[in-house]
Write a protein that holds these residues in place. Structure first.
Motif, PDB file in Angstrom:
ATOM      1  N   THR A  57       2.228  15.535  -1.900  1.00 57.33           N
ATOM      2  CA  THR A  57       3.144  14.545  -1.530  1.00 57.33           C
ATOM      3  C   THR A  57       2.148  13.442  -0.920  1.00 57.33           C
ATOM      4  N   ALA A  58       1.086  13.514  -0.344  1.00 58.87           N
ATOM      5  CA  ALA A  58       0.326  12.698   0.366  1.00 58.87           C
ATOM      6  C   ALA A  58      -0.745  12.146  -0.622  1.00 58.87           C
ATOM      7  N   GLY A  59      -0.914  12.883  -1.548  1.00 55.44           N
ATOM      8  CA  GLY A  59      -2.134  12.359  -2.583  1.00 55.44           C
ATOM      9  C   GLY A  59      -3.370  12.963  -2.441  1.00 55.44           C
ATOM     10  N   PHE A  60      -3.503  14.334  -1.442  1.00 59.26           N
ATOM     11  CA  PHE A  60      -4.646  15.109  -1.410  1.00 59.26           C
ATOM     12  C   PHE A  60      -4.780  16.104  -2.764  1.00 59.26           C
ATOM     13  N   THR A  61      -5.907  16.358  -3.024  1.00 58.67           N
ATOM     14  CA  THR A  61      -6.043  17.289  -4.317  1.00 58.67           C
ATOM     15  C   THR A  61      -5.284  18.493  -4.024  1.00 58.67           C
ATOM     16  N   ASP A  62      -5.219  19.125  -2.842  1.00 59.01           N
ATOM     17  CA  ASP A  62      -4.567  20.173  -2.616  1.00 59.01           C
ATOM     18  C   ASP A  62      -4.552  20.672  -1.257  1.00 59.01           C
ATOM     19  N   GLY A  63      -4.163  21.942  -1.097  1.00 62.09           N
ATOM     20  CA  GLY A  63      -4.044  22.261   0.565  1.00 62.09           C
ATOM     21  C   GLY A  63      -5.089  22.276   1.117  1.00 62.09           C
ATOM     22  N   PRO A  64      -6.136  22.826   0.665  1.00 59.40           N
ATOM     23  CA  PRO A  64      -7.412  23.165   1.472  1.00 59.40           C
ATOM     24  C   PRO A  64      -8.231  21.489   1.433  1.00 59.40           C
ATOM     25  N   HIS A  65      -7.728  20.709   0.512  1.00 65.48           N
ATOM     26  CA  HIS A  65      -8.436  19.195   0.607  1.00 65.48           C
ATOM     27  C   HIS A  65      -7.665  18.767   2.003  1.00 65.48           C
ATOM     28  N   PHE A  66      -6.370  18.899   2.155  1.00 66.40           N
ATOM     29  CA  PHE A  66      -5.658  18.549   3.223  1.00 66.40           C
ATOM     30  C   PHE A  66      -6.174  19.138   4.519  1.00 66.40           C
ATOM     31  N   THR A  67      -6.377  20.392   4.423  1.00 67.36           N
ATOM     32  CA  THR A  67      -6.704  21.171   5.647  1.00 67.36           C
ATOM     33  C   THR A  67      -8.066  20.692   6.065  1.00 67.36           C
ATOM     34  N   ARG A  68      -9.080  20.493   5.214  1.00 70.04           N
ATOM     35  CA  ARG A  68     -10.258  20.079   5.659  1.00 70.04           C
ATOM     36  C   ARG A  68     -10.288  18.713   6.298  1.00 70.04           C
ATOM     37  N   ALA A  69      -9.486  17.661   5.957  1.00 65.25           N
ATOM     38  CA  ALA A  69      -9.194  16.469   6.316  1.00 65.25           C
ATOM     39  C   ALA A  69      -8.621  16.381   7.782  1.00 65.25           C
ATOM     40  N   PHE A  70      -7.644  17.407   7.899  1.00 66.25           N
ATOM     41  CA  PHE A  70      -7.049  17.700   9.216  1.00 66.25           C
ATOM     42  C   PHE A  70      -8.232  18.280  10.254  1.00 66.25           C
ATOM     43  N   ARG A  71      -8.639  19.317   9.905  1.00 67.66           N
ATOM     44  CA  ARG A  71     -10.070  19.839  10.721  1.00 67.66           C
ATOM     45  C   ARG A  71     -10.987  18.812  11.164  1.00 67.66           C
ATOM     46  N   ARG A  72     -11.374  17.856  10.141  1.00 70.78           N
ATOM     47  CA  ARG A  72     -12.350  16.991  10.774  1.00 70.78           C
ATOM     48  C   ARG A  72     -11.840  16.161  11.781  1.00 70.78           C
ATOM     49  N   THR A  73     -10.491  16.024  11.942  1.00 63.19           N
ATOM     50  CA  THR A  73      -9.757  15.111  13.055  1.00 63.19           C
ATOM     51  C   THR A  73      -9.487  15.742  14.115  1.00 63.19           C
ATOM     52  N   PHE A  74      -9.012  17.008  14.013  1.00 64.17           N
ATOM     53  CA  PHE A  74      -8.473  17.948  15.152  1.00 64.17           C
ATOM     54  C   PHE A  74      -9.439  18.979  15.684  1.00 64.17           C
ATOM     55  N   ILE A 131       0.747  -1.175  -0.040  1.00 63.70           N
ATOM     56  CA  ILE A 131      -0.028  -0.032   0.066  1.00 63.70           C
ATOM     57  C   ILE A 131       0.807   1.285  -0.151  1.00 63.70           C
ATOM     58  N   PRO A 132       1.894   1.390   0.719  1.00 63.32           N
ATOM     59  CA  PRO A 132       2.851   2.650   0.828  1.00 63.32           C
ATOM     60  C   PRO A 132       3.169   2.918  -0.608  1.00 63.32           C
ATOM     61  N   ALA A 133       3.720   2.088  -1.436  1.00 66.20           N
ATOM     62  CA  ALA A 133       4.197   2.446  -2.742  1.00 66.20           C
ATOM     63  C   ALA A 133       3.005   2.590  -3.634  1.00 66.20           C
ATOM     64  N   LEU A 134       1.951   2.204  -3.605  1.00 69.23           N
ATOM     65  CA  LEU A 134       0.852   2.440  -4.430  1.00 69.23           C
ATOM     66  C   LEU A 134       0.210   3.871  -3.851  1.00 69.23           C
ATOM     67  N   LEU A 135       0.292   4.187  -2.612  1.00 63.60           N
ATOM     68  CA  LEU A 135      -0.014   5.595  -2.052  1.00 63.60           C
ATOM     69  C   LEU A 135       0.870   6.663  -2.687  1.00 63.60           C
ATOM     70  N   ALA A 136       2.087   6.264  -2.726  1.00 63.75           N
ATOM     71  CA  ALA A 136       3.133   7.421  -3.483  1.00 63.75           C
ATOM     72  C   ALA A 136       2.823   7.540  -4.908  1.00 63.75           C
ATOM     73  N   GLY A 137       2.263   6.678  -5.548  1.00 64.07           N
ATOM     74  CA  GLY A 137       1.846   6.983  -6.840  1.00 64.07           C
ATOM     75  C   GLY A 137       0.582   7.547  -7.220  1.00 64.07           C
TER      76      GLY A 137
END
Length: 279
Positions: A247-264, A182-188
């Protein structure tokens, strides 16, 4: 009393575990079951403004909540509601959508106050084998022992220590192989069940069944937790939100920020430098 977030954090598929000072956050709701235990009272509110002051709280998934007044020496855990520990904790705590129900009694949980706070030791009698998703951090980190003790405490509250289920079950070889690819696939880019199944020579339906049974969480949310963890690692290392997101495969910064806010309940920029992220 106003507190500022500062502590350590461990991310595992299906689990976010934080120890240290819990500060305030905005009203938010996430698809995770949240457990907060502290050595002093903290105050929370639900989406209707109803308040609860307690030292122990369990908040159901998709339930609006906010921390109004935090606490020092606290343990905060987010558990995926589809995982065995998450389902068990929610069933045992008996909590509902309103703040008044978030402080579980000893009668509902089968325990008194949680017998651990960050920095304290866990009784040997509570030590048990962990589900695969709760792998301990590597030995040698300054917070490793503390985090490992906190993992056992969360398991004790979920009722999985010595209770069978995922605990103590050796992973199926195909599941171990899937976890390794999975990590190798995630990187792609995007990780699809079909691609993982093909890599381990199983049908998608068979792999999906085995993965949930042996890991305790379906493959898709498992990948989601790994993606979030990878982005956080990049931010903690000094990358911009945009670079970390890509790098992590999110669409953009706002996509990552939304995921982070849902968690924290906070933006990643607020917590990236205040938290010691364990490997």
């Amino acid at each position: 009393m106003s507190h500022t977030w500062r502590g350590w954090c461990l991310l595992r598929p299906g689990l976010m575990l934080y120890g240290g000072t819990v500060g305030g956050n905005d009203l938010h709701a996430h698809h995770a079951i949240q457990l907060i235990v502290a050595t002093e009272p903290f105050t929370m509110a639900d989406a209707h403004g109803e308040r609860l002051t307690t030292s122990i709280a369990v908040i159901p998934p998709d339930t609006g909540h906010t921390v109004l007044t935090g606490a020092r020496d606290a343990l905060l855990a987010h558990l995926d509601p589809r995982s065995l520990p998450g389902r068990s904790l929610l069933a045992r705590s008996g909590t509902g959508p309103g703040a008044s129900s978030w402080s579980p009694s000893a009668a509902r949980t089968g325990h008194g106050p949680l017998p651990i706070a960050p920095g304290s030791s866990q009784p040997a009698s509570r030590v048990g084998t962990r589900p695969l998703m709760f792998t301990e951090p590597p030995v040698g980190h300054a917070r490793s022992a503390e985090a490992a003790s906190a993992l056992r405490a969360v398991e004790a509250w979920s009722g999985l220590v010595g209770a069978g289920g995922t605990s103590g079950v050796l992973p199926h070889p195909a599941v171990e192989a899937a976890i390794s690819v999975i990590p190798a696939l995630l990187a792609g880019g995007r990780v699809r069940l079909r691609a993982v199944a093909d890599a381990v020579h199983l049908s998608p339906s068979r792999l999906a069944h085995l993965f949930s049974a042996h890991v305790g969480i379906p493959l898709r949310p498992y990948v989601g937790w790994l993606r979030l963890r990878r982005a956080i690692d990049q931010v903690a290392a000094g990358e911009t939100l945009t670079a970390a997101a890509h790098t992590a495969g999110f669409t953009d910064g706002p996509h990552f920020t939304r995921a982070f806010r849902r968690t924290f309940g906070n933006a990643p920029s607020e917590l990236a430098t205040a938290i010691d992220w364990l490997p």
